[in-house]
Design a protein around this motif. Sequence first.
Motif, mmCIF file in Angstrom:
data_model
loop_
_atom_site.group_PDB
_atom_site.id
_atom_site.type_symbol
_atom_site.label_atom_id
_atom_site.label_comp_id
_atom_site.label_asym_id
_atom_site.label_seq_id
_atom_site.Cartn_x
_atom_site.Cartn_y
_atom_site.Cartn_z
ATOM 1 N N ALA A 1 0.830 -1.213 0.000
ATOM 2 C CA ALA A 1 0.000 0.000 0.000
ATOM 3 C C ALA A 1 0.861 1.259 0.000
ATOM 4 N N ILE A 2 1.996 1.199 0.653
ATOM 5 C CA ILE A 2 2.923 2.338 0.651
ATOM 6 C C ILE A 2 3.607 2.444 -0.710
ATOM 7 N N ASP A 3 4.062 1.312 -1.225
ATOM 8 C CA ASP A 3 4.762 1.309 -2.511
ATOM 9 C C ASP A 3 3.886 1.789 -3.664
ATOM 10 N N ASP A 4 2.579 1.457 -3.608
ATOM 11 C CA ASP A 4 1.707 1.888 -4.708
ATOM 12 C C ASP A 4 1.131 3.287 -4.498
ATOM 13 N N GLY A 5 1.539 3.933 -3.402
ATOM 14 C CA GLY A 5 1.122 5.318 -3.174
ATOM 15 C C GLY A 5 -0.215 5.468 -2.479
ATOM 16 N N THR A 6 -0.852 4.372 -2.091
ATOM 17 C CA THR A 6 -2.135 4.468 -1.402
ATOM 18 C C THR A 6 -1.963 5.141 -0.047
ATOM 19 N N TYR A 7 -0.865 4.832 0.631
ATOM 20 C CA TYR A 7 -0.541 5.423 1.928
ATOM 21 C C TYR A 7 0.888 5.942 1.891
ATOM 22 N N VAL A 8 1.166 6.906 2.753
ATOM 23 C CA VAL A 8 2.493 7.500 2.823
ATOM 24 C C VAL A 8 3.406 6.713 3.757
ATOM 25 N N SER B 1 3.565 3.411 7.121
ATOM 26 C CA SER B 1 2.883 2.344 7.859
ATOM 27 C C SER B 1 2.078 2.933 9.008
ATOM 28 N N SER B 2 2.540 4.006 9.591
ATOM 29 C CA SER B 2 1.789 4.663 10.666
ATOM 30 C C SER B 2 0.436 5.149 10.158
ATOM 31 N N GLU B 3 0.413 5.662 8.936
ATOM 32 C CA GLU B 3 -0.853 6.120 8.353
ATOM 33 C C GLU B 3 -1.823 4.950 8.186
ATOM 34 N N VAL B 4 -1.319 3.801 7.758
ATOM 35 C CA VAL B 4 -2.155 2.610 7.602
ATOM 36 C C VAL B 4 -2.741 2.207 8.947
#
Length: 75
Positions: free
Chosen positions: A19-26, A28-31
């Motif tokens: 999710a971070i790699d594809d730009g969905t989240y900035v 892991s804390s955001e997730v």
Amino acid sequence: MPMVTVSISPLQAADIRAAIDDGTYVSSSEVVREALRLWDAARKVDGLQGQRDCAPADAKCVADMFADHEHRRSA
């Protein structure tokens, strides 16, 4: 901000990384913050306080709610 250590499965870690790699989240804390917001909303809306699985047949568990949210986000 308080620091908390949690253990997650390798699959969960890979999903967060994807999710971070594809730009969905900035980050892991955001997730994790978003997952906790969804968990809190589920407890309040569906009355799931204290329940750890999808006990009532008509209630959604947090994992289902999160999957729905991710599906809407990617659409």
